[in-house]
Design an enzyme around this catalytic site. Sequence first.
Site, mmCIF file in Angstrom:
data_model
loop_
_atom_site.group_PDB
_atom_site.id
_atom_site.type_symbol
_atom_site.label_atom_id
_atom_site.label_comp_id
_atom_site.label_asym_id
_atom_site.label_seq_id
_atom_site.Cartn_x
_atom_site.Cartn_y
_atom_site.Cartn_z
ATOM 1 N N ASP A 34 0.837 -1.205 0.000
ATOM 2 C CA ASP A 34 0.000 0.000 0.000
ATOM 3 C C ASP A 34 0.873 1.256 0.000
ATOM 4 O O ASP A 34 0.549 2.254 -0.651
ATOM 5 C CB ASP A 34 -0.916 0.016 1.225
ATOM 6 C CG ASP A 34 -2.020 -1.026 1.136
ATOM 7 O OD1 ASP A 34 -2.193 -1.609 0.039
ATOM 8 O OD2 ASP A 34 -2.697 -1.260 2.151
ATOM 9 N N TYR A 37 2.230 1.900 -3.449
ATOM 10 C CA TYR A 37 1.144 2.388 -4.302
ATOM 11 C C TYR A 37 0.859 3.864 -3.992
ATOM 12 O O TYR A 37 0.701 4.688 -4.907
ATOM 13 C CB TYR A 37 -0.120 1.548 -4.085
ATOM 14 C CG TYR A 37 -1.319 2.005 -4.898
ATOM 15 C CD1 TYR A 37 -1.542 1.509 -6.183
ATOM 16 C CD2 TYR A 37 -2.209 2.942 -4.386
ATOM 17 C CE1 TYR A 37 -2.630 1.931 -6.927
ATOM 18 C CE2 TYR A 37 -3.298 3.374 -5.121
ATOM 19 C CZ TYR A 37 -3.501 2.863 -6.390
ATOM 20 O OH TYR A 37 -4.582 3.287 -7.131
ATOM 21 N N GLU A 114 -25.432 -18.263 -14.544
ATOM 22 C CA GLU A 114 -24.595 -17.341 -13.770
ATOM 23 C C GLU A 114 -25.238 -17.054 -12.424
ATOM 24 O O GLU A 114 -26.463 -17.132 -12.277
ATOM 25 C CB GLU A 114 -24.453 -15.996 -14.506
ATOM 26 C CG GLU A 114 -24.022 -16.096 -15.944
ATOM 27 C CD GLU A 114 -24.220 -14.774 -16.679
ATOM 28 O OE1 GLU A 114 -24.796 -13.838 -16.083
ATOM 29 O OE2 GLU A 114 -23.806 -14.683 -17.844
ATOM 30 N N LYS A 116 -26.853 -14.769 -9.702
ATOM 31 C CA LYS A 116 -27.653 -13.538 -9.751
ATOM 32 C C LYS A 116 -27.293 -12.701 -8.522
ATOM 33 O O LYS A 116 -27.758 -12.957 -7.417
ATOM 34 C CB LYS A 116 -29.147 -13.859 -9.771
ATOM 35 C CG LYS A 116 -30.033 -12.627 -9.923
ATOM 36 C CD LYS A 116 -31.497 -13.031 -10.007
ATOM 37 C CE LYS A 116 -32.369 -11.795 -10.175
ATOM 38 N NZ LYS A 116 -32.335 -10.914 -8.991
ATOM 39 N N ARG A 137 -30.377 1.860 -13.807
ATOM 40 C CA ARG A 137 -31.404 1.242 -14.647
ATOM 41 C C ARG A 137 -32.629 2.146 -14.758
ATOM 42 O O ARG A 137 -33.243 2.254 -15.811
ATOM 43 C CB ARG A 137 -31.798 -0.112 -14.054
ATOM 44 C CG ARG A 137 -32.884 -0.825 -14.855
ATOM 45 C CD ARG A 137 -33.291 -2.141 -14.194
ATOM 46 N NE ARG A 137 -34.357 -2.762 -14.946
ATOM 47 C CZ ARG A 137 -35.643 -2.479 -14.808
ATOM 48 N NH1 ARG A 137 -36.014 -1.559 -13.936
ATOM 49 N NH2 ARG A 137 -36.558 -3.072 -15.533
ATOM 50 N N GLU A 175 -23.818 -5.327 -11.973
ATOM 51 C CA GLU A 175 -24.481 -5.151 -10.683
ATOM 52 C C GLU A 175 -23.502 -4.537 -9.684
ATOM 53 O O GLU A 175 -22.437 -5.104 -9.409
ATOM 54 C CB GLU A 175 -24.976 -6.491 -10.138
ATOM 55 C CG GLU A 175 -26.130 -7.092 -10.900
ATOM 56 C CD GLU A 175 -27.433 -6.322 -10.706
ATOM 57 O OE1 GLU A 175 -27.771 -5.991 -9.548
ATOM 58 O OE2 GLU A 175 -28.108 -6.053 -11.716
ATOM 59 N N LYS A 291 -29.112 -17.784 -19.513
ATOM 60 C CA LYS A 291 -29.175 -17.074 -20.796
ATOM 61 C C LYS A 291 -28.840 -18.027 -21.937
ATOM 62 O O LYS A 291 -27.981 -18.904 -21.787
ATOM 63 C CB LYS A 291 -28.153 -15.921 -20.829
ATOM 64 C CG LYS A 291 -28.299 -14.892 -19.727
ATOM 65 C CD LYS A 291 -27.139 -13.901 -19.752
ATOM 66 C CE LYS A 291 -27.230 -12.902 -18.606
ATOM 67 N NZ LYS A 291 -26.058 -12.018 -18.542
ATOM 68 N N CYS A 430 -36.062 10.966 26.263
ATOM 69 C CA CYS A 430 -36.020 9.505 26.252
ATOM 70 C C CYS A 430 -34.575 9.050 26.007
ATOM 71 O O CYS A 430 -33.971 9.431 24.999
ATOM 72 C CB CYS A 430 -36.930 8.956 25.158
ATOM 73 S SG CYS A 430 -36.907 7.154 25.032
#
Length: 686
Positions: A34, A37, A114, A116, A137, A175, A291, A430
Amino acid sequence: MKTEEIKARIERLRQEIRYHDHKYYIEAAPEISDYEYDQLFHELEELERKYPEFVTPDSPTQRVSGVPLEEFPSVRHRIPMLSLDNSYSMDELIEFDTRVKRFLKGERPQYMAELKIDGVSASLAYEDGILVLGATRGDGEIGDDITSNLKTIHSIPLRLDVEDPALKKIEVRGEVYIPINAFERLNKERILQNELPFANPRNAAAGSLHLLDPKIVAKRPLDIFIHSLGHHQKGIFKTHDETLQRLKEIGFKIIPHYRLCESIEEVIEFCKDWEERHRELDYEVDGMVIKVNSLIQQERLGFTARSPRWAIAYKFKAEQATTKLKQIIIQVGRTGALTPVAILEPVHLAGAKISRATLHNEDELKRKDIRVGDDVIVERSGDVIPKVVGVIAAEKRSSPYRFPRECPVCGAEVIRPEGEAKSYCTGVNCPAQLKRRIGYFVSRDCLDISGLGYRLIDKLVEEGMLTELTDLYLLRKKREAILSLEGWGEKSFENLVDQVEESKSKPLDKLINGLGIPFVGSQTSFLLSQHYQSLDELKDASEEELLEIEGIGPKIAKGITSFFRQSQTQKLLEKLREFEVSGICRTAPGPKLETPSPFKGMVFVITGSLEHYTREEAEDLIRRLGGKASSSVSKKTSYIVVGENPGSKLDKARRLEVKELSVKDFEAQLKEYESYNKGFKSGIAF
């Protein structure tokens, strides 16, 4: 360094950072530490700062850029993002196979099966290999442009490493999700910051993508799996599995754990396998997607009005277990909402040991007739919080559960507004709500004590230094205890107590708003401050009297009267009197002032940024001058105030022929009338 050398160094740094991003975020196989980087990244940032002419939209430094948006522009999808038909049994998958073969006139299709992912659908469009648009979407036809937010996801390439021109202009779909472990850490952080936890990873991802500030989005642990193509040049791929492999090669993180199947029987076997195993994964999966593999066959099969004929979703069955309901308890949330919770005999469900489940609300308890001692069916499907979905009633049962009419934490009256499923505690002190109430009381729209952030409030409550709202006025006496906290010094302490002192002179409407009266926000608080000169006047108002005020309905009127008849509220008012809050607490009522109303009856909408006022300040002045500040444009809008970088509200206003007001003219009117504010009643009279 010469200009060309600088430019070359910047490009080399970008290439190196992109390579390491891919190894870390896509392949999960980092090659450098890290620290190493960060050194590369900081060098690139420094060079781009010194030479801004070389900054490009695809630079790794541009993942979080720009200012918060006012709203998201709408975009039309070039190819609709349709939903899939769902199936819930293997028989339905066989029926799907039969339909496909019938449309293909007996041809034997291959299928891709696949996982979902239970996430949020998004599309990414590239021009000349550069990410130019990221969208939700939406309704399938029109989505929101959330490019800036999607850019914060490191597994999304800002630039494609590809030479083929056909692949440089491409749209992919996937997704967006939050890994389960990261989600749990996120919720722990939110609870520590006195924020409501998210219900599940999908809700967290959806909420994050619709934040208007990319800098906040960047702090959320979002990721994405790419699963298909959107708009693209026809003929570049022949099959779906070829598509996924090529997308992976050019830098995308594609959907994991898929299989090319030669028959529907093989598909069913794969679905059954993952229905048993999906809880092993670190992301939510709620089913499988099947599919037709051939893109040519997909084209021939086409679409119905709402879904493709060449694909179907198989939804996993909700996981259930039966156990005994030992007890029903009531949780009081930070908003005062009462939620019944089932205490269960521990049972294993969906890979976890379950001993509690939500019962939602009073109506749900009655509808399902859930009683202590019953055997109940508990379900966990995608939701993090299990729920009771049914009862196996015995012959001998306990009495029906009676929902409390007093708060189980503080004893204050519980009210249930007409038309609402939730009941609420009205106690102003409260303990269950204390942190949230104090946080709201000191917020910008109320008493504006900016030195009291949520973390400090949490600490002061936990240390016993804040046990009720009016303990704020005792903070000066807690000097040594506060100075002992990490990060606190003399100056910051003095600034805090000065702000507390200044808060005593805030206008009446700010105090009303800060009390957290049920269903009373800033606009209603201001409305009440125009009809009542003191909290004494307001607390004595009847429901009938309140209903005579335009803009006050039965729900608000009942919330106000219930709030003021609570003993906790009455004690709070006494404490305010005791602390002699100057400018707010006066010993005798002053004359009721007539408020100037140059904007009376006018509705204003602001779009873009103003020059001399914040949005909140301008809207507050509009209300004080008799007008209404709205967040949406309609036919009732009198003026739209057009600031710098206006949003899509301006387009809608022009379609509706709403009058436009420039920032210069609008602020000139505010300054003309602002002097009247000094004559407004600025406090409460006791």
